[in-house]
Design a protein around this motif. Structure first.
Motif, PDB file in Angstrom:
ATOM      1  N   ARG A   1      42.187 -10.444  -8.950  1.00  0.00           N
ATOM      2  CA  ARG A   1      42.042  -9.042  -9.361  1.00  0.00           C
ATOM      3  C   ARG A   1      43.127  -8.179  -8.740  1.00  0.00           C
ATOM      4  N   GLN A   2      43.587  -8.536  -7.522  1.00  0.00           N
ATOM      5  CA  GLN A   2      44.681  -7.776  -6.914  1.00  0.00           C
ATOM      6  C   GLN A   2      45.970  -7.901  -7.719  1.00  0.00           C
ATOM      7  N   LEU A   3      46.087  -8.971  -8.498  1.00  0.00           N
ATOM      8  CA  LEU A   3      47.236  -9.111  -9.397  1.00  0.00           C
ATOM      9  C   LEU A   3      47.037  -8.302 -10.683  1.00  0.00           C
ATOM     10  N   GLY A   4      45.872  -7.702 -10.860  1.00  0.00           N
ATOM     11  CA  GLY A   4      45.588  -6.905 -12.041  1.00  0.00           C
ATOM     12  C   GLY A   4      44.857  -7.648 -13.134  1.00  0.00           C
ATOM     13  N   ILE A   5      44.360  -8.848 -12.821  1.00  0.00           N
ATOM     14  CA  ILE A   5      43.705  -9.676 -13.837  1.00  0.00           C
ATOM     15  C   ILE A   5      42.242  -9.257 -13.967  1.00  0.00           C
ATOM     16  N   GLN A   6      41.839  -8.976 -15.176  1.00  0.00           N
ATOM     17  CA  GLN A   6      40.456  -8.600 -15.452  1.00  0.00           C
ATOM     18  C   GLN A   6      39.603  -9.851 -15.624  1.00  0.00           C
ATOM     19  N   MET A   7      38.357  -9.771 -15.197  1.00  0.00           N
ATOM     20  CA  MET A   7      37.409 -10.863 -15.424  1.00  0.00           C
ATOM     21  C   MET A   7      35.995 -10.325 -15.335  1.00  0.00           C
ATOM     22  N   GLU A   8      35.105 -11.007 -16.022  1.00  0.00           N
ATOM     23  CA  GLU A   8      33.683 -10.647 -15.987  1.00  0.00           C
ATOM     24  C   GLU A   8      32.889 -11.868 -15.572  1.00  0.00           C
ATOM     25  N   PHE A   9      31.871 -11.639 -14.732  1.00  0.00           N
ATOM     26  CA  PHE A   9      30.937 -12.708 -14.386  1.00  0.00           C
ATOM     27  C   PHE A   9      29.750 -12.625 -15.339  1.00  0.00           C
ATOM     28  N   LYS A  10      29.466 -13.723 -16.012  1.00  0.00           N
ATOM     29  CA  LYS A  10      28.323 -13.798 -16.915  1.00  0.00           C
ATOM     30  C   LYS A  10      27.473 -14.980 -16.482  1.00  0.00           C
ATOM     31  N   GLY A  11      26.448 -14.686 -15.636  1.00  0.00           N
ATOM     32  CA  GLY A  11      25.711 -15.779 -15.020  1.00  0.00           C
ATOM     33  C   GLY A  11      26.645 -16.510 -14.079  1.00  0.00           C
TER      34      GLY A  11
ATOM     35  N   GLY B   1      44.641 -18.014 -13.597  1.00  0.00           N
ATOM     36  CA  GLY B   1      46.079 -17.766 -13.689  1.00  0.00           C
ATOM     37  C   GLY B   1      46.643 -18.157 -15.037  1.00  0.00           C
ATOM     38  N   LEU B   2      46.180 -19.274 -15.584  1.00  0.00           N
ATOM     39  CA  LEU B   2      46.631 -19.733 -16.899  1.00  0.00           C
ATOM     40  C   LEU B   2      46.300 -18.704 -17.967  1.00  0.00           C
ATOM     41  N   ALA B   3      45.071 -18.178 -17.944  1.00  0.00           N
ATOM     42  CA  ALA B   3      44.668 -17.198 -18.954  1.00  0.00           C
ATOM     43  C   ALA B   3      45.563 -15.964 -18.902  1.00  0.00           C
ATOM     44  N   ALA B   4      45.850 -15.481 -17.694  1.00  0.00           N
ATOM     45  CA  ALA B   4      46.679 -14.279 -17.564  1.00  0.00           C
ATOM     46  C   ALA B   4      48.102 -14.523 -18.050  1.00  0.00           C
ATOM     47  N   MET B   5      48.703 -15.621 -17.636  1.00  0.00           N
ATOM     48  CA  MET B   5      50.100 -15.888 -17.986  1.00  0.00           C
ATOM     49  C   MET B   5      50.298 -16.109 -19.479  1.00  0.00           C
ATOM     50  N   THR B   6      49.315 -16.708 -20.147  1.00  0.00           N
ATOM     51  CA  THR B   6      49.456 -17.031 -21.564  1.00  0.00           C
ATOM     52  C   THR B   6      48.783 -15.996 -22.469  1.00  0.00           C
ATOM     53  N   GLN B   7      48.311 -14.890 -21.871  1.00  0.00           N
ATOM     54  CA  GLN B   7      47.637 -13.815 -22.627  1.00  0.00           C
ATOM     55  C   GLN B   7      46.491 -14.381 -23.466  1.00  0.00           C
ATOM     56  N   SER B   8      45.656 -15.166 -22.790  1.00  0.00           N
ATOM     57  CA  SER B   8      44.598 -15.907 -23.479  1.00  0.00           C
ATOM     58  C   SER B   8      43.211 -15.386 -23.120  1.00  0.00           C
ATOM     59  N   GLU B   9      42.270 -15.680 -23.989  1.00  0.00           N
ATOM     60  CA  GLU B   9      40.861 -15.358 -23.766  1.00  0.00           C
ATOM     61  C   GLU B   9      40.130 -16.663 -23.454  1.00  0.00           C
ATOM     62  N   ILE B  10      39.736 -16.815 -22.209  1.00  0.00           N
ATOM     63  CA  ILE B  10      39.158 -18.072 -21.756  1.00  0.00           C
ATOM     64  C   ILE B  10      37.863 -17.794 -20.996  1.00  0.00           C
ATOM     65  N   THR B  11      36.859 -18.620 -21.241  1.00  0.00           N
ATOM     66  CA  THR B  11      35.624 -18.590 -20.463  1.00  0.00           C
ATOM     67  C   THR B  11      35.551 -19.847 -19.613  1.00  0.00           C
ATOM     68  N   ILE B  12      35.440 -19.673 -18.321  1.00  0.00           N
ATOM     69  CA  ILE B  12      35.299 -20.797 -17.394  1.00  0.00           C
ATOM     70  C   ILE B  12      33.806 -21.005 -17.176  1.00  0.00           C
ATOM     71  N   LYS B  13      33.287 -22.105 -17.703  1.00  0.00           N
ATOM     72  CA  LYS B  13      31.856 -22.380 -17.657  1.00  0.00           C
ATOM     73  C   LYS B  13      31.455 -22.997 -16.312  1.00  0.00           C
ATOM     74  N   ASN B  14      30.273 -22.604 -15.828  1.00  0.00           N
ATOM     75  CA  ASN B  14      29.710 -23.202 -14.604  1.00  0.00           C
ATOM     76  C   ASN B  14      30.751 -23.231 -13.486  1.00  0.00           C
ATOM     77  N   ALA B  15      31.240 -22.060 -13.150  1.00  0.00           N
ATOM     78  CA  ALA B  15      32.370 -21.940 -12.228  1.00  0.00           C
ATOM     79  C   ALA B  15      31.981 -22.001 -10.756  1.00  0.00           C
ATOM     80  N   GLY B  16      30.687 -21.998 -10.440  1.00  0.00           N
ATOM     81  CA  GLY B  16      30.284 -22.002  -9.036  1.00  0.00           C
ATOM     82  C   GLY B  16      30.669 -20.706  -8.336  1.00  0.00           C
ATOM     83  N   ILE B  17      30.375 -19.585  -8.965  1.00  0.00           N
ATOM     84  CA  ILE B  17      30.852 -18.280  -8.492  1.00  0.00           C
ATOM     85  C   ILE B  17      30.442 -17.999  -7.055  1.00  0.00           C
ATOM     86  N   ASN B  18      29.239 -18.397  -6.677  1.00  0.00           N
ATOM     87  CA  ASN B  18      28.744 -18.099  -5.323  1.00  0.00           C
ATOM     88  C   ASN B  18      29.550 -18.775  -4.225  1.00  0.00           C
ATOM     89  N   ASP B  19      30.330 -19.801  -4.587  1.00  0.00           N
ATOM     90  CA  ASP B  19      31.108 -20.535  -3.585  1.00  0.00           C
ATOM     91  C   ASP B  19      32.609 -20.302  -3.719  1.00  0.00           C
TER      92      ASP B  19
END
Length: 436
Positions: free
Chosen positions: A274-284, A247-265
């Motif tokens: 994504r329903q708000l229209g926020i783009q993101m990519e999973f990299k590992g 949410g912070l990245a979207a509101m501030t128009q920022s490019e942020i990578t969240i490291k070791n995010a625990g995506i599977n959980d």
């Protein structure tokens, strides 16, 4: 009084790693009382609520060795049970709702526990009925003593049984599972919570020698054992921090990578953003959020306005509704936020409205956000953090706003987010902690 001074408008950039999960920590650290052997826990969040719980264990004569700020070894081989009935315990635990998590482990091992009236967030009624009814079904006697202000729980022995929980309370389920792990016979818990943090607790208990099956479902079966031993446990990344950073990245128009995010959980958390229209990519196991000039809230297939609401896992966590609400302020389109579980959690929106947001507070549970579409920026104001999650939502608003904001009562934010000011400064945020 500590405050955050925030000058908004900076586009942030860089990498940030979420802390260990706060809601998991309160359960896992309480579980060390189940054994006299050593338990080592990694990835502990360095936040007020967790540090207070560790301090309480130390006051109970639990041996605590802190290797670093995120690793602790505990040994509860000489627990002072009577400390739990002291004025000092009442004073300290009254500031921490998580102290109720000590009860299940204490009943399992020592057959008595004391619960003061809970503290924590001022976000509405948070009842203890699920905990207490579950304990009673296991054979616990429950009395409230008006003179000392404690709930007294005692049991000659705990006996396994069948129970259908009236609500899938995460802390209630965790407390009952800990108590049942050393009860006689088998306990079946239907309508149990199944959040990843509860799964983590069950897996840890099984490594200690417990016999819990059905992990990850809403039907848990616990075969009581006589003894639990030591173990090592590593906490998950905090999913609430992950959502907050998206949410912070979207509101501030920022490019942020969240490291070791625990995506599977993370469950459906990324999908809701994504329903708000926020783009993101999973990299590992990292999440990359690119800089976006704009984002558009999805509509339903029939053209209806999107509704985002909280629901027990695997539904959307209530702890992120405040973040979703503030993120929608600068979107294209509208969204209805329906906070079902806590009747006071949306009352912070008056500050967002004062900052220039277009929000209609329908009632204590529902708010409609009409996106500003970047046509105007929020303006900085002085405001106060009412609870952990609203505090971070206000901080996100301040970082996106024009001018200077002052956020008071930041102790609430510190309860759930470790060193959030210095971590955001590393991304380029203009935020300063000071005394007023």
């Amino acid at each position: 009084m500590n405050v955050f001074e925030v000058r908004g408008g900076n586009r942030l950039k860089g990498e940030i790693q979420p802390q260990g999960a706060k809601n998991e920590a309160l359960q896992i650290i309480s579980a060390v009382l189940l054994t006299p052997e050593t338990v080592t826990i990694h990835n502990i969040p360095d936040i007020l609520d967790v540090n207070l719980l560790i301090e309480l264990l130390g006051e109970m004569n639990v041996k605590v060795r802190r290797t670093d700020r995120h690793t602790c070894t505990f040994q509860a081989d000489d627990v002072n049970v009577d400390y739990l009935h002291s004025a000092d315990f009442k004073k300290k635990s009254g500031r921490l709702r998580g102290s109720v998590m000590l009860a299940g482990a204490m009943l399992a091992r020592f057959k008595k526990a004391f619960i003061p009236k809970p503290g924590g967030d001022k976000i509405g009624r948070r009842r203890l009925d699920t905990h207490v009814i579950g304990f009673e079904k296991l054979g616990t006697r429950f009395d409230y003593n008006q003179e000392d202000g404690f709930f007294h729980l005692t049991a000659d022995k705990l006996q396994g049984t069948y129970m259908l929980l009236d609500e899938p309370s995460v802390t209630g389920t965790a407390n009952i599972v800990m108590a049942a792990s050393m009860a006689s016979g088998t306990t079946t818990i239907y309508n149990a919570a199944c959040e990843p943090y509860l799964q983590q607790l069950c897996k840890m208990l099984n490594r200690m020698g417990a016999k819990i099956s059905g992990i990850g479902s809403n039907l848990l079966t616990v075969e009581g054992v006589d003894y639990l031993g030591g173990t090592t446990h590593t906490m998950l990344p905090d999913m609430i921090e992950v959502g907050s950073f998206i949410g912070l990245a979207a509101m501030t128009q920022s490019e942020i990578t969240i490291k070791n995010a625990g995506i599977n959980d993370l469950g459906i958390i990324p999908d809701k953003f994504r329903q708000l229209g926020i783009q993101m990519e999973f990299k590992g196991d990292d999440i990359f959020i690119p800089e976006q000039e704009s984002y558009t809230i999805q509509r339903y297939f029939d053209g209806g306005v999107l509704t985002i609401y909280d629901h027990p896992w695997p539904g959307f966590t209530p702890d992120l509704l405040s973040i979703v609400l503030v993120t929608a302020i600068q979107a294209h389109g509208s969204v209805l936020i329906h906070q079902k579980m806590f009747e006071s959690r949306l009352f912070f929106v008056d500050k967002l409205i004062e900052m220039g947001a277009q929000i209609i507070l329908c009632d204590p549970h529902r708010a409609v956000v009409i996106g500003l579409e970047r046509e105007q920026r929020l303006r900085g104001i002085t405001m106060s953090s009412p609870d952990i999650r609203a505090g971070v939502a206000l901080l996100i608003a301040a970082l996106s706003a024009e001018g200077k904001s002052i956020i008071q009562n930041i102790e609430q934010i510190d309860r759930g987010y470790q060193q959030i000011d210095t971590r955001l400064q590393a991304l380029g945020a203009d935020i300063k902690r000071s005394q007023k």
